[in-house]
Design a protein around this motif. Structure first.
Motif, short mmCIF file in Angstrom:
data_model
loop_
_atom_site.label_atom_id
_atom_site.label_comp_id
_atom_site.label_asym_id
_atom_site.label_seq_id
_atom_site.Cartn_x
_atom_site.Cartn_y
_atom_site.Cartn_z
N LEU A 79 -50.73 13.24 -16.05
CA LEU A 79 -51.69 12.80 -15.03
C LEU A 79 -53.11 12.84 -15.60
O LEU A 79 -53.57 13.86 -16.09
N MET A 101 -56.76 12.60 -14.30
CA MET A 101 -57.48 12.64 -13.03
C MET A 101 -58.68 11.70 -13.07
O MET A 101 -59.07 11.19 -14.11
N LEU A 145 -48.76 18.89 -8.69
CA LEU A 145 -49.97 19.67 -8.41
C LEU A 145 -50.01 20.04 -6.95
O LEU A 145 -50.49 21.09 -6.57
N ASN A 203 -46.95 14.83 -10.19
CA ASN A 203 -46.66 15.79 -11.25
C ASN A 203 -46.66 17.23 -10.72
O ASN A 203 -46.80 18.17 -11.46
N TYR A 242 -64.64 15.59 -17.30
CA TYR A 242 -65.04 16.94 -16.90
C TYR A 242 -64.08 18.01 -17.39
O TYR A 242 -64.37 19.18 -17.28
N GLN A 243 -62.91 17.59 -17.88
CA GLN A 243 -61.93 18.60 -18.27
C GLN A 243 -62.10 19.05 -19.72
O GLN A 243 -61.43 19.97 -20.16
N GLN A 289 -51.36 13.31 -6.95
CA GLN A 289 -51.16 14.73 -7.26
C GLN A 289 -49.77 15.23 -6.88
O GLN A 289 -49.36 16.30 -7.32
#
Lengths: 287, 279
Positions: free
Chosen positions: A88, A90, A57, A55, A95-96, A52
């Motif tokens: 990225l 995850m 986050l 990028n 789930y996105q 993370q």
């Protein structure tokens, strides 16, 4: 040449509360341009935190993250442009998914980038091809797909940005062997076409040996080892001490050698061992 | 980050308050609130303020954390104070008057008392119930205190179970929201700029997956509960059994003394000391 570099990066979750945990302690590591770098480590070793950082986050408490030599946090307001360059994916990215059709969902990042409409459609079809999503699925709702197909759509949604660096956190977790091969193979194709670099987090030493040029090993929030795949796997004993392993086939090779069969070379993939055995057999046949 | 919100956050520890029986703590929290509203006079307010400070000291919770818990009510606090200051009339000469605004000495006191009440209320509730009692212990306590209602066919156990599940899922949903937000940010979602409509629309990619996974979790949980033959409270025994200890009795006594002192103080202190305002 390193495309992404972490320079003495430290990060603590929940600073100043009784629940604070060090996730990264003074980690310096480079990811080579154009190569596939594997990132391994036990659960809780700081892999996901590191990913993370790449990028933007998470912002390091200390140290810098350099993309092509430039600090990504130099202009915090333009962090979005870094996210378009470093894609990225995850963990469990299915789930996105949210949009009405697969087509629209894959195109989400492109709409955020402000890509013209005609180009979006073209690129969506192209990346769907990389991950093996057929034309017929593009107009379906992403929620009607199977688990494996959802995963592919989610990965395509990141590939669509055509990032220079692709970071994937366990992209093949929970998939069957064929699904694994297809997804990882698709990523390799993407890399060749776009001359991208890939950073791959995985627990599978077999995948590491088969796909990665370099390997970075994390342990307890610190960097444990980095080098080429062969270099890192050569330290089998140390890896075992930190609860990691080398590919299963390397144990077979070691046992064969112990039994007095003189296999040649550094053997960490099934194909490599098969070749070495064949070579030996042919050699003996001639003699 | 969202997880920084101290949304009734439990603060693990081994202080006197932590070791108390949760049932007694719920009762004492109610008693404390009653005590706050009983106060009518400067010195009784001083007494309850001192007592609150004593509780904070005993709980071992950092003072800064307590102050942070007051942040969300700051707005209410300001409004109450201003309204009390300006719109409650008084007798005699105003202390200050300008245009139509008149501030009397009595309204100054009243506003101060009101603000103090609200602050003490929040501190007491968070000190007893959220900071020193884990959510599980709290629902256990509520279930046990409401037990008599089950004879009136009120589904107390189901109610407590729902509360436990809801509380248990708050951190999970927060974590999930954060994960989804990170995933969409990685795809270039812009959550923090643009006008109201753009911002609301930017929430769709977060809310849709969140709802889907919340429903999925609910179904999974229901299946898991059925697989373990869950069928409500009948004949169920508890993992945690609570017992009244010396501390609990001691605190109950202390509170009785406090409330008695406040009642007596309200009545007799003005006559003896003779200063300050009462409401």
């Amino acid at each position: 040449m390193d495309i992404l570099t972490l320079n003495h990066v430290s990060y603590t979750y929940g600073r100043g509360t009784p629940f604070c945990v060090d996730a990264l302690r003074d980690v310096s590591v480079g990811f080579e341009k154009g190569k596939i770098t594997g990132l391994i480590g036990h659960t809780g070793s700081g892999k996901s935190t590191l990913v993370q950082m790449l990028n933007g986050l998470l912002k390091p408490d200390e140290g810098q993250v350099l993309l092509d030599g430039a600090d990504i946090w130099e202009k915090p307001k333009e962090i979005r442009s870094v996210r378009f360059r470093v894609g990225l994916v995850m963990q469990y990215p299915e789930y996105q998914l949210f949009d009405e059709t697969v087509r629209a969902d894959i195109g989400f990042a492109l709409r955020n980038m402000g890509t013209p409409k005609e180009e979006i459609d073209e690129r969506v079809r192209e990346v769907a091809g990389f991950v093996g999503i057929g034309e017929d699925l593009l107009n379906k709702s992403p929620f009607d797909l199977s688990g494996g197909q959802k995963r592919r759509v989610a990965i395509a949604g990141v590939l669509a940005m055509q990032p220079e660096v692709l970071v994937l956190d366990e992209p093949a977790a929970g998939l069957d062997p064929r699904g694994r091969r297809e997804i990882l193979g698709g990523l390799c194709k993407y890399r060749e076409k776009n001359h991208a670099s890939i950073i791959l987090v995985s627990h599978s030493m077999e995948d590491m040996a088969a796909y990665c040029d370099n390997v970075v090993v994390m342990r307890g929030a610190e960097l444990f080892a980095q080098g080429t795949t062969v270099e890192v796997f050569a330290r089998a004993e140390e890896l075992q001490k930190v609860g990691l392993d080398t590919p299963q086939i390397s144990h077979v090779a070691a046992k064969l050698r112990e039994a007095g069969i003189p296999l040649e070379g550094e053997l960490y993939t099934v194909d490599g061992v098969a070749e070495a055995v064949l070579k030996l057999l042919r050699g003996e046949g001639k003699a | 980050m969202i997880s920084d919100i101290t949304l009734g956050q439990f603060f693990p520890g081994k202080s006197l308050l932590h070791r108390m029986d949760p049932r007694v703590k719920v009762l004492l929290a109610i008693a404390f609130i009653v005590a706050i509203f009983l106060c009518k006079y400067v010195l009784t307010y001083a007494l309850i303020l001192l007592f609150t400070l004593f509780l904070i000291a005993v709980s071992g919770i950092p003072f800064s954390t307590i102050l942070k818990s007051l942040k969300p009510i700051l707005f209410i606090l300001v409004i109450t104070t201003v309204i009390n200051l300006l719109f409650t009339g008084g007798e005699g000469e105003p202390l200050f008057s300008w245009w139509k605004i008149r501030i009397y000495e009595v309204s100054l006191w009243r506003a101060g008392f009101m603000a103090l009440r609200v602050v003490l209320l929040v501190i007491a509730a968070s000190l007893f119930l959220t900071y020193t009692t884990s959510p599980i212990a709290l629902t256990d306590a509520i279930e046990s205190l409401l037990k008599p209602l089950s004879y009136l066919k009120v589904p107390v156990h189901e109610f407590a179970m729902m509360m436990t599940i809801a509380l248990r899922f708050i951190p999970i949903l927060i974590e999930e929201t954060e994960k989804i937000m990170n995933a969409q940010k990685s795809r270039g979602a812009d959550l923090s700029s643009g006008g109201l409509i753009r911002r609301v629309r930017a929430l769709i990619p977060i809310i849709v997956p969140l709802f889907i996974s919340a429903f999925q979790r609910a179904f999974d949980l229901a299946t898991a509960m059925e697989c373990r033959c869950y069928r409500g409270g009948n004949g169920r025994t508890k993992l945690r059994c609570y017992k009244i200890h010396f501390i609990d009795v001691f605190m109950l006594l202390l509170f009785s003394v406090l409330i008695a002192a406040i009642c007596l103080g309200n009545r007799y202190l003005p006559g003896i000391v003779g200063w300050g305002y009462s409401l």
